[in-house]
Write a protein that holds these residues in place. Sequence first.
Motif, PDB file in Angstrom:
ATOM      1  N   SER A  25       7.026  77.438  -6.276  1.00 16.30           N
ATOM      2  CA  SER A  25       5.855  77.965  -5.561  1.00 16.30           C
ATOM      3  C   SER A  25       5.009  78.898  -6.410  1.00 16.30           C
ATOM      4  CB  SER A  25       6.311  78.698  -4.291  1.00 16.30           C
ATOM      5  OG  SER A  25       7.050  77.842  -3.454  1.00 16.30           O
TER       6      SER A  25
ATOM      7  N   CYS B 141       6.797  82.125   0.750  1.00 13.98           N
ATOM      8  CA  CYS B 141       8.111  81.513   0.930  1.00 13.98           C
ATOM      9  C   CYS B 141       8.634  81.791   2.345  1.00 13.98           C
ATOM     10  CB  CYS B 141       9.079  82.061  -0.124  1.00 13.98           C
ATOM     11  SG  CYS B 141      10.805  81.612   0.123  1.00 13.98           S
TER      12      CYS B 141
ATOM     13  N   THR C  59       7.451  68.419   5.275  1.00  9.11           N
ATOM     14  CA  THR C  59       8.616  68.957   4.587  1.00  9.11           C
ATOM     15  C   THR C  59       9.751  69.166   5.582  1.00  9.11           C
ATOM     16  OG1 THR C  59       7.597  71.152   4.837  1.00  9.11           O
ATOM     17  CG2 THR C  59       7.381  70.071   2.684  1.00  9.11           C
TER      18      THR C  59
ATOM     19  N   ASP D 226      11.726  71.674   5.727  1.00  8.47           N
ATOM     20  CA  ASP D 226      12.050  73.087   5.893  1.00  8.47           C
ATOM     21  C   ASP D 226      11.623  73.560   7.281  1.00  8.47           C
ATOM     22  OD1 ASP D 226       9.319  73.029   5.630  1.00  8.47           O
ATOM     23  OD2 ASP D 226       9.226  74.362   3.888  1.00  8.47           O
TER      24      ASP D 226
ATOM     25  N   GLY E 283       7.883  72.819   8.119  1.00 12.61           N
ATOM     26  CA  GLY E 283       7.624  71.390   8.293  1.00 12.61           C
ATOM     27  C   GLY E 283       8.190  70.859   9.597  1.00 12.61           C
TER      28      GLY E 283
ATOM     29  N   LYS F  90      11.815  66.868   0.892  1.00  7.35           N
ATOM     30  CA  LYS F  90      12.207  68.213   0.484  1.00  7.35           C
ATOM     31  C   LYS F  90      10.993  68.943  -0.092  1.00  7.35           C
ATOM     32  CE  LYS F  90      16.980  66.938  -0.611  1.00  7.35           C
ATOM     33  NZ  LYS F  90      18.011  66.842  -1.673  1.00  7.35           N
ATOM     34  N   PRO F  91      10.922  70.271   0.070  1.00  9.01           N
ATOM     35  CA  PRO F  91       9.785  71.021  -0.459  1.00  9.01           C
ATOM     36  C   PRO F  91       9.652  70.933  -1.978  1.00  9.01           C
ATOM     37  CG  PRO F  91      10.988  72.335   1.138  1.00  9.01           C
ATOM     38  CD  PRO F  91      11.824  71.117   0.870  1.00  9.01           C
ATOM     39  N   THR F  92      10.734  70.539  -2.641  1.00  8.48           N
ATOM     40  CA  THR F  92      10.716  70.448  -4.111  1.00  8.48           C
ATOM     41  C   THR F  92      10.483  69.028  -4.611  1.00  8.48           C
ATOM     42  OG1 THR F  92      13.133  70.278  -4.071  1.00  8.48           O
ATOM     43  CG2 THR F  92      12.187  72.470  -4.414  1.00  8.48           C
TER      44      THR F  92
ATOM     45  N   THR G 148       2.401  69.557   4.158  1.00  4.86           N
ATOM     46  CA  THR G 148       3.185  70.014   3.006  1.00  4.86           C
ATOM     47  C   THR G 148       2.404  71.096   2.269  1.00  4.86           C
ATOM     48  OG1 THR G 148       2.223  68.545   1.335  1.00  4.86           O
ATOM     49  CG2 THR G 148       3.989  67.628   2.706  1.00  4.86           C
ATOM     50  N   PRO G 149       3.050  71.816   1.341  1.00  4.72           N
ATOM     51  CA  PRO G 149       2.303  72.741   0.481  1.00  4.72           C
ATOM     52  C   PRO G 149       1.272  72.009  -0.375  1.00  4.72           C
ATOM     53  CG  PRO G 149       4.657  73.214   0.394  1.00  4.72           C
ATOM     54  CD  PRO G 149       4.504  71.906   1.127  1.00  4.72           C
TER      55      PRO G 149
ATOM     56  N   GLN H 259       2.221  69.438  -3.286  1.00  4.60           N
ATOM     57  CA  GLN H 259       2.790  68.204  -2.725  1.00  4.60           C
ATOM     58  C   GLN H 259       1.736  67.382  -1.994  1.00  4.60           C
ATOM     59  OE1 GLN H 259       6.267  69.427  -0.401  1.00  4.60           O
ATOM     60  NE2 GLN H 259       7.526  68.159  -1.738  1.00  4.60           N
TER      61      GLN H 259
END
Length: 395
Positions: A48, A112, A180, A182, A185, A210-212, A235-236, A239
Amino acid sequence: MRPIRSATLTVFASALLATTMTGCSLGREQQDTSEIVIAADLELSGASAPAGKAYQRALELKVEQLNDSGALGARKIRLFVKDNRSDPAESLRNIGDFTNDPTVSAIVMGGCNECAVGAAGTVNDKKVPTIALAPVSKIASPVAERRYMFKLAPNAIDSATALATELKRKGVKRVSLLHTDDDYGKEGATLLEGELDKVDIRLSRAQSIKPTDTELNQPVRSLASARADAMVIWTPAEQALLAATAVAATSFDGELYFDASAAGDLFLGGGAAATAASDATLVFTQTMVIDDVIATTPAKAARKQWFRSYTARFGSYYGTSSFAADAVQLVADAVVKAKGTAGSLNRDGIRDVLETSQLEGLSGPIRMTPDNHSGLMPQALTTLVARGGRWRLAG
């Protein structure tokens, strides 16, 4: 007798002068020159980092502006920043250090979600006012367990409502969703489905990532085959652009919609990402595109000036930077208004002021109440569209 009378008058005059001087001294409030220390726990490295660095730039710029303005009298703000490496465990260690530091007036946390949720207990136990810039609702709710925790970011329910309203206006009947896995999401997926039901739009398929994750071709292909009229990407920012690029490689010919968490850099960059996101719709605050807006109110004029100052300093604009700047303003206002003797640190007073804060912020209207510690109002959100490689005001 004359010498005695003269001496008496001299003593009386001296006493009167001394009393007058003492009265002036007592009547004048002692000038407070103590520092206002704002600690910041940010994602300056790790997944992030782009958002975290944008928050840091915004915090530093806003602190500089307030210190130079003289609005705080003889007081100055000092920013104390630590990198949490996009890791909730590291973030909690930072929060522990901040809450144990008797000079810290308040804490600002980055985007976060897991970091802010994980820190809520420590913040509440140590009674340190904290403003998180992450969006998930349980950061600031339930208020009874989050008395010292506040939030400045678009709420998931407001994003979901705005998206559903826009989709209905466009005549969309079926929607697919990438989100996402998380907390934010999952919250978004649940709320969006509920809002779509209200306007008779069917959620035909949802996929979580996944966020990653950076390889999004498989989940995007699955959504593209769902025969939906539109695809919502929850999503962020980084992404979201990867997802848009993956969508462009499929046969999907519907429209793309991004929720507020997808707001990142004003400019979408060159090449495939900008082309893939062209004509996509984003729900976000007007500050992101305030250069498209006529300054008809003092609040809009302030937002335009903030946009110009940020872009002049850093070359571009990052959407969520205004939340960081508003957090600094809220803390500064609360410190000044909180009752206490000069030089003393009144965290309870700061918390009490924050809880009833009203601000026409750079992000939009902000209203905190004892029952609601998530201050950004729903009307702060509007619809933006990607045109010419950058975000523009829709319409």
